[in-house]
Design a protein around this motif. Structure first.
Motif, PDB file in Angstrom:
ATOM      1  N   UNK A 137       8.850 -15.948 -22.380  1.00  0.00           N
ATOM      2  CA  UNK A 137       9.435 -16.497 -21.163  1.00  0.00           C
ATOM      3  C   UNK A 137       9.290 -15.480 -20.036  1.00  0.00           C
ATOM      4  N   UNK A 138       8.713 -15.920 -18.928  1.00  0.00           N
ATOM      5  CA  UNK A 138       8.595 -15.073 -17.742  1.00  0.00           C
ATOM      6  C   UNK A 138       9.390 -15.690 -16.601  1.00  0.00           C
ATOM      7  N   UNK A 139      10.141 -14.866 -15.910  1.00  0.00           N
ATOM      8  CA  UNK A 139      10.771 -15.292 -14.670  1.00  0.00           C
ATOM      9  C   UNK A 139       9.749 -15.146 -13.545  1.00  0.00           C
ATOM     10  N   UNK A 140       9.632 -16.168 -12.725  1.00  0.00           N
ATOM     11  CA  UNK A 140       8.742 -16.132 -11.574  1.00  0.00           C
ATOM     12  C   UNK A 140       9.520 -15.624 -10.369  1.00  0.00           C
ATOM     13  N   UNK A 141       9.007 -14.566  -9.761  1.00  0.00           N
ATOM     14  CA  UNK A 141       9.650 -13.972  -8.592  1.00  0.00           C
ATOM     15  C   UNK A 141       8.642 -13.919  -7.452  1.00  0.00           C
ATOM     16  N   UNK A 142       9.086 -14.321  -6.279  1.00  0.00           N
ATOM     17  CA  UNK A 142       8.214 -14.313  -5.099  1.00  0.00           C
ATOM     18  C   UNK A 142       8.536 -13.099  -4.244  1.00  0.00           C
ATOM     19  N   UNK A 143       7.500 -12.318  -3.980  1.00  0.00           N
ATOM     20  CA  UNK A 143       7.620 -11.146  -3.123  1.00  0.00           C
ATOM     21  C   UNK A 143       6.738 -11.352  -1.903  1.00  0.00           C
ATOM     22  N   UNK A 144       7.317 -11.292  -0.730  1.00  0.00           N
ATOM     23  CA  UNK A 144       6.571 -11.430   0.517  1.00  0.00           C
ATOM     24  C   UNK A 144       6.481 -10.076   1.204  1.00  0.00           C
ATOM     25  N   UNK A 145       5.253  -9.687   1.551  1.00  0.00           N
ATOM     26  CA  UNK A 145       5.013  -8.397   2.181  1.00  0.00           C
ATOM     27  C   UNK A 145       4.066  -8.569   3.363  1.00  0.00           C
ATOM     28  N   UNK A 146       4.043  -7.581   4.236  1.00  0.00           N
ATOM     29  CA  UNK A 146       3.124  -7.611   5.372  1.00  0.00           C
ATOM     30  C   UNK A 146       1.687  -7.456   4.884  1.00  0.00           C
ATOM     31  N   UNK A 147       0.748  -7.996   5.664  1.00  0.00           N
ATOM     32  CA  UNK A 147      -0.660  -7.910   5.294  1.00  0.00           C
ATOM     33  C   UNK A 147      -1.108  -6.457   5.125  1.00  0.00           C
ATOM     34  N   UNK A 148      -0.577  -5.581   5.930  1.00  0.00           N
ATOM     35  CA  UNK A 148      -1.000  -4.173   5.866  1.00  0.00           C
ATOM     36  C   UNK A 148      -0.548  -3.489   4.582  1.00  0.00           C
ATOM     37  N   UNK A 149       0.479  -4.038   3.929  1.00  0.00           N
ATOM     38  CA  UNK A 149       1.003  -3.434   2.696  1.00  0.00           C
ATOM     39  C   UNK A 149       0.538  -4.151   1.438  1.00  0.00           C
ATOM     40  N   UNK A 150      -0.023  -5.353   1.596  1.00  0.00           N
ATOM     41  CA  UNK A 150      -0.239  -6.220   0.443  1.00  0.00           C
ATOM     42  C   UNK A 150      -1.137  -5.590  -0.613  1.00  0.00           C
ATOM     43  N   UNK A 151      -2.285  -5.071  -0.225  1.00  0.00           N
ATOM     44  CA  UNK A 151      -3.210  -4.516  -1.194  1.00  0.00           C
ATOM     45  C   UNK A 151      -2.611  -3.355  -1.964  1.00  0.00           C
ATOM     46  N   UNK A 152      -1.967  -2.456  -1.246  1.00  0.00           N
ATOM     47  CA  UNK A 152      -1.364  -1.287  -1.899  1.00  0.00           C
ATOM     48  C   UNK A 152      -0.259  -1.706  -2.864  1.00  0.00           C
ATOM     49  N   UNK A 153       0.599  -2.619  -2.430  1.00  0.00           N
ATOM     50  CA  UNK A 153       1.723  -3.037  -3.269  1.00  0.00           C
ATOM     51  C   UNK A 153       1.225  -3.791  -4.500  1.00  0.00           C
ATOM     52  N   UNK A 154       0.269  -4.695  -4.318  1.00  0.00           N
ATOM     53  CA  UNK A 154      -0.247  -5.447  -5.455  1.00  0.00           C
ATOM     54  C   UNK A 154      -0.896  -4.523  -6.477  1.00  0.00           C
ATOM     55  N   UNK A 155      -1.703  -3.577  -6.005  1.00  0.00           N
ATOM     56  CA  UNK A 155      -2.356  -2.639  -6.923  1.00  0.00           C
ATOM     57  C   UNK A 155      -1.326  -1.830  -7.698  1.00  0.00           C
ATOM     58  N   UNK A 156      -0.306  -1.345  -6.999  1.00  0.00           N
ATOM     59  CA  UNK A 156       0.724  -0.535  -7.652  1.00  0.00           C
ATOM     60  C   UNK A 156       1.501  -1.342  -8.684  1.00  0.00           C
ATOM     61  N   UNK A 157       1.789  -2.595  -8.369  1.00  0.00           N
ATOM     62  CA  UNK A 157       2.505  -3.444  -9.327  1.00  0.00           C
ATOM     63  C   UNK A 157       1.676  -3.666 -10.583  1.00  0.00           C
TER      64      UNK A 157
END
Length: 213
Positions: A137-157
């Motif tokens: 079972x996975x909980x689905x969580x929505x994270x909204x970030x600015x375009x300038x941060x998206x790549x860095x945050x996604x990679x780190x996650x």
């Protein structure tokens, strides 16, 4: 309950007992109509067989949907032992699966005990071929970030083991994350660290997903 086992693949296995052939077909199914469609297909395919005995288990414990049928065999000698094998496989059982054992009579009566063993053994042979995998079972969580941060945050996650299920682009970038329920506090702390507290993930649903055994 946050996880259970199912079959890794559809499979067939055949055993012979005193000239009777028992062909077990296992199929991964999501609901009862799909399970019954498998049974109907096998009846049509193996029209010359005397019996098409069935058992299926659907949904997560502790209250899955369970059905079985002896299809003309003496009561309790086919469907029930097949269901018991599905319930108890490797101590945990399997779900989201239908088992159909098609029997061609070999001319020799096996008796109640012989039938129970044969139908159970046929399902065991099928499960050995199919293998199993785990559904979590996975909980689905929505994270909204600015375009300038998206790549860095996604990679780190991703680097830290967080499943990124989907990415959408609009005024901001939406990252749909999947996390086991017990890991939600860790996720929230990680998001706060990566975004400097500017963004928060919010729960929007849940899903069952296959994971490697």
């Amino acid at each position: 309950m946050t996880g259970y086992r199912t079959v890794a693949r559809d499979a067939e296995a055949e055993i012979e007992v005193r000239r009777s052939r028992f062909l077990c077909t296992l199929a991964r199914v999501e609901d009862e109509p799909a399970a019954r469609a498998v049974v109907d297909r096998l009846r049509a395919t193996h029209w010359d067989a005397r019996h098409h005995c069935t058992a299926f288990v659907l949904g997560p414990p502790p209250a899955p949907v369970e059905r079985s049928s002896d299809d003309g065999e003496p009561a309790g000698t086919a469907g029930a032992p097949m269901l018991e094998v599905l319930r108890g496989w490797h101590g945990e059982g399997v779900s989201d699966v239908v088992a159909v054992v098609t029997r061609w009579f070999g001319g020799t009566l096996l008796g109640a005990g012989g039938l129970v063993r044969a139908y159970g053994d046929a399902v065991r042979a099928g499960l050995e071929v199919a293998g199993t995998l785990r559904r979590e079972l996975l909980r689905e969580e929505l994270l909204e970030v600015d375009h300038t941060d998206a790549g860095r945050v996604e990679t780190a996650l991703r680097q830290r083991g967080v499943a990124v299920l989907d990415t959408t682009y609009g005024a901001r970038v939406g990252l749909l994350l999947g996390v086991p329920p017990a890991e939600e506090p860790r996720l929230h702390a990680l998001v706060a660290e990566l975004t400097g507290g500017r963004s928060q993930a919010r729960a929007i649903g849940e899903r069952w997903t296959d994971v490697a055994s």
